[in-house]
Design a protein around this motif. Structure first.
Motif, PDB file in Angstrom:
ATOM      1  N   PHE A 194      15.724 -65.695  33.786  1.00  0.00           N
ATOM      2  CA  PHE A 194      16.380 -66.995  33.788  1.00  0.00           C
ATOM      3  C   PHE A 194      17.343 -67.128  32.612  1.00  0.00           C
ATOM      4  CE2 PHE A 194      12.184 -67.809  35.789  1.00  0.00           C
ATOM      5  CZ  PHE A 194      12.649 -68.112  37.057  1.00  0.00           C
ATOM      6  N   ASP A 195      18.376 -67.930  32.810  1.00  0.00           N
ATOM      7  CA  ASP A 195      19.348 -68.178  31.758  1.00  0.00           C
ATOM      8  C   ASP A 195      18.642 -68.832  30.558  1.00  0.00           C
ATOM      9  OD1 ASP A 195      21.475 -69.690  30.207  1.00  0.00           O
ATOM     10  OD2 ASP A 195      22.736 -68.760  31.738  1.00  0.00           O
ATOM     11  N   PRO A 196      18.854 -68.319  29.348  1.00  0.00           N
ATOM     12  CA  PRO A 196      18.143 -68.875  28.183  1.00  0.00           C
ATOM     13  C   PRO A 196      18.500 -70.321  27.884  1.00  0.00           C
ATOM     14  CG  PRO A 196      19.811 -67.280  27.498  1.00  0.00           C
ATOM     15  CD  PRO A 196      19.671 -67.143  28.980  1.00  0.00           C
ATOM     16  N   ARG A 197      19.649 -70.782  28.383  1.00  0.00           N
ATOM     17  CA  ARG A 197      20.034 -72.172  28.125  1.00  0.00           C
ATOM     18  C   ARG A 197      19.141 -73.169  28.859  1.00  0.00           C
ATOM     19  NH1 ARG A 197      26.326 -71.225  29.443  1.00  0.00           N
ATOM     20  NH2 ARG A 197      25.281 -70.046  31.105  1.00  0.00           N
ATOM     21  N   ILE A 198      18.328 -72.674  29.784  1.00  0.00           N
ATOM     22  CA  ILE A 198      17.385 -73.566  30.459  1.00  0.00           C
ATOM     23  C   ILE A 198      16.277 -74.001  29.496  1.00  0.00           C
ATOM     24  CG2 ILE A 198      15.890 -73.848  32.496  1.00  0.00           C
ATOM     25  CD1 ILE A 198      17.467 -71.745  33.920  1.00  0.00           C
ATOM     26  N   ALA A 199      16.143 -73.324  28.375  1.00  0.00           N
ATOM     27  CA  ALA A 199      15.139 -73.723  27.380  1.00  0.00           C
ATOM     28  C   ALA A 199      15.401 -75.146  26.895  1.00  0.00           C
ATOM     29  CB  ALA A 199      15.152 -72.748  26.208  1.00  0.00           C
ATOM     30  N   GLU A 246      10.599 -70.992  20.220  1.00  0.00           N
ATOM     31  CA  GLU A 246       9.409 -70.612  20.987  1.00  0.00           C
ATOM     32  C   GLU A 246       9.688 -70.637  22.488  1.00  0.00           C
ATOM     33  OE1 GLU A 246       6.325 -69.621  20.079  1.00  0.00           O
ATOM     34  OE2 GLU A 246       7.044 -69.496  18.024  1.00  0.00           O
ATOM     35  N   MET A 247      10.474 -71.608  22.919  1.00  0.00           N
ATOM     36  CA  MET A 247      10.807 -71.701  24.339  1.00  0.00           C
ATOM     37  C   MET A 247      11.638 -70.497  24.778  1.00  0.00           C
ATOM     38  SD  MET A 247       9.499 -74.586  25.505  1.00  0.00           S
ATOM     39  CE  MET A 247      10.489 -75.272  26.812  1.00  0.00           C
ATOM     40  N   ARG A 248      12.572 -70.097  23.952  1.00  0.00           N
ATOM     41  CA  ARG A 248      13.406 -68.940  24.291  1.00  0.00           C
ATOM     42  C   ARG A 248      12.559 -67.672  24.378  1.00  0.00           C
ATOM     43  NH1 ARG A 248      18.211 -70.896  24.659  1.00  0.00           N
ATOM     44  NH2 ARG A 248      19.242 -72.147  23.050  1.00  0.00           N
ATOM     45  N   ARG A 249      11.640 -67.529  23.438  1.00  0.00           N
ATOM     46  CA  ARG A 249      10.760 -66.347  23.467  1.00  0.00           C
ATOM     47  C   ARG A 249       9.877 -66.360  24.711  1.00  0.00           C
ATOM     48  NH1 ARG A 249      11.342 -66.920  17.849  1.00  0.00           N
ATOM     49  NH2 ARG A 249       9.789 -68.574  17.671  1.00  0.00           N
ATOM     50  N   ALA A 250       9.442 -67.529  25.124  1.00  0.00           N
ATOM     51  CA  ALA A 250       8.603 -67.629  26.325  1.00  0.00           C
ATOM     52  C   ALA A 250       9.376 -67.237  27.578  1.00  0.00           C
ATOM     53  CB  ALA A 250       8.059 -69.050  26.465  1.00  0.00           C
ATOM     54  N   LEU A 251      10.697 -67.425  27.570  1.00  0.00           N
ATOM     55  CA  LEU A 251      11.509 -67.118  28.743  1.00  0.00           C
ATOM     56  C   LEU A 251      12.007 -65.675  28.781  1.00  0.00           C
ATOM     57  CD1 LEU A 251      13.717 -70.333  29.168  1.00  0.00           C
ATOM     58  CD2 LEU A 251      11.816 -69.586  30.609  1.00  0.00           C
ATOM     59  N   ALA A 294       4.426 -70.711  30.829  1.00  0.00           N
ATOM     60  CA  ALA A 294       4.662 -70.175  29.484  1.00  0.00           C
ATOM     61  C   ALA A 294       5.376 -71.183  28.606  1.00  0.00           C
ATOM     62  CB  ALA A 294       5.470 -68.882  29.586  1.00  0.00           C
ATOM     63  N   THR A 295       6.405 -71.836  29.140  1.00  0.00           N
ATOM     64  CA  THR A 295       7.118 -72.841  28.348  1.00  0.00           C
ATOM     65  C   THR A 295       6.283 -74.106  28.187  1.00  0.00           C
ATOM     66  OG1 THR A 295       8.255 -73.559  30.380  1.00  0.00           O
ATOM     67  CG2 THR A 295       9.424 -72.014  28.934  1.00  0.00           C
ATOM     68  N   GLY A 296       5.538 -74.454  29.220  1.00  0.00           N
ATOM     69  CA  GLY A 296       4.683 -75.633  29.137  1.00  0.00           C
ATOM     70  C   GLY A 296       3.618 -75.503  28.065  1.00  0.00           C
ATOM     71  N   GLU A 297       3.121 -74.294  27.874  1.00  0.00           N
ATOM     72  CA  GLU A 297       2.136 -74.060  26.814  1.00  0.00           C
ATOM     73  C   GLU A 297       2.741 -74.350  25.444  1.00  0.00           C
ATOM     74  OE1 GLU A 297      -0.549 -70.381  24.977  1.00  0.00           O
ATOM     75  OE2 GLU A 297       0.617 -70.095  26.818  1.00  0.00           O
ATOM     76  N   LYS A 298       4.004 -73.968  25.254  1.00  0.00           N
ATOM     77  CA  LYS A 298       4.681 -74.230  23.979  1.00  0.00           C
ATOM     78  C   LYS A 298       4.908 -75.727  23.794  1.00  0.00           C
ATOM     79  CE  LYS A 298       4.935 -69.825  23.329  1.00  0.00           C
ATOM     80  NZ  LYS A 298       3.977 -69.159  22.404  1.00  0.00           N
TER      81      LYS A 298
END
Length: 227
Positions: free
Chosen positions: A161-166, A151-156, A212-216
């Motif tokens: 941003f680099d997906p590894r920040i998820a 879910e975090m990756r989809r939000a990003l 977006a990530t905070g919501e997840k």
């Protein structure tokens, strides 16, 4: 209570710019050595837990632990736990350092273990060392680590941003919930200062990606009831 869903991502992004991108983009799967080990240990404050003179043994332990980016969280944790027990069983076990170095070698699907994240996730059980680390990763897996990370990756995805920040955002979410209450307000103020100093367009993207990530993150019960 963290007032603002964007804070974990903003803090993760700050660390990404400061040092995480540098370490992660090095080819540490083959180049990890004593110098890289101590370089990682500086900003992450774990050098004191790695015995002087045991650097080569520590590097060898990480490389031979059997971890890979294709493994799920529990399997990797089990392999790291076994490697730590075999190599540092009679000493103070550098579990936090090992989990951090492992992330820079194989970042995908992994997260760092430390006292702050563990306090947020599992409270303060009597277990210590490797046993506490095992409890930490088991709790993450049971509370939906794989689904949350997806879910975090989809939000990003809408952002650059680099997906590894998820992975790092989940870690910072736990960190901010695990630090002492007196330290939280200054920590959030420093994040505010970082975000405010960004160019306007980038600042907007950091805040929107953070929301977006905070919501997840807020939709999953990660935080221990006693934290």
């Amino acid at each position: 209570m963290i007032d603002g869903a964007h804070y974990p991502f903003a803090l993760a992004y700050q660390w990404w710019l400061t040092c995480d991108a540098y370490f992660t983009n090095a080819d540490l799967s083959s180049d990890l050595d004593e110098r890289w080990l101590r370089e990682i240990g500086k900003p992450y404050l774990v050098n004191r837990t790695i015995p002087i003179g045991r650097e080569a043994a520590f590097v060898s332990m990480i490389k031979s632990s059997g971890q890979s980016a294709e493994m799920d969280l529990e399997q990797r944790a089990a392999r790291l736990s076994l490697a730590l027990s075999r190599n540092f069983g009679g000493e103070k076990v550098p579990a936090s350092a090992a989990s951090k170095v492992s992330w820079f070698v194989w970042p995908q699907g992994w997260t760092m273990y430390d006292s702050y994240a563990a306090k947020a996730l599992i409270g303060n059980p009597s277990a210590t060392g490797v046993a506490r680390m095992e409890m930490f990763y088991a709790a993450l897996a049971m509370r939906g680590w794989n689904d949350l990370l997806g879910e975090m990756r989809r939000a990003l995805r809408p952002f650059a941003f680099d997906p590894r920040i998820a992975e790092r955002t989940i870690d910072k979410f736990l960190f901010l919930h695990g630090i002492d209450e007196a330290a939280l307000e200054p920590a959030l103020a420093m994040i505010d200062g970082f975000v405010d100093a960004l160019p306007a367009e980038l600042r907007d993207d950091v805040v929107r990606a953070g929301e977006a990530t905070g919501e997840k993150l807020s939709s999953v019960r990660l935080i221990h009831r006693d934290t």
